[in-house]
Design a protein around this motif. Sequence first.
Motif: not given
Length: 175
Positions: A19-28
């Motif tokens: 989830i933390d890695a996913f959020m790096e691109w999902a919030v961009d």
Amino acid sequence: MEEESFTDISLRPLDLLDIDAFMEWAVDDKVAHFCTWEPYTSKEDGINFIRNIALPHQWFRAICIDNRPIGSITVTLNSGSGDRCRGELGYVLASKYWGKGIGTQAVKMVAETIFDELPHLERLEALEDVENVASQRVLEKAGFKREGVLRKYMIIKGSTRDMVIFSLLSTDSKT
């Protein structure tokens, strides 16, 4: 400045622990710009996406460097009897990894194996916004053929968009 080398690129299922890695691109905003989805605003939304969309998806993989997700790539299969022979490719990559050949390598990895993994597939399609020239280039470098522009094809974030359709056939020679 020395260019980074990304030799350990792999594809694997996305997991809730990512989830933390996913959020790096999902919030961009830059990543979501040409996508149908808006940037994520909460970790809870990201967890729900992984749990309810990514995990049950027929072919959803994380694009990883050293086993850490930096994007995702999917093949969505058609279910109708007349279009079972084709699937649609989609991908996103964290913006800090753009322009480094990682997207092209990930698409090539799928192109080299998908027709063996899913023998009923004869055609892999990809749709790109006419303005997303970089993503169109990724597909061309990976051996996809540009077939044409589909005018006013889909609505993305409230605007009707022209899309470029690309294809790769199981009978196309390997790149």
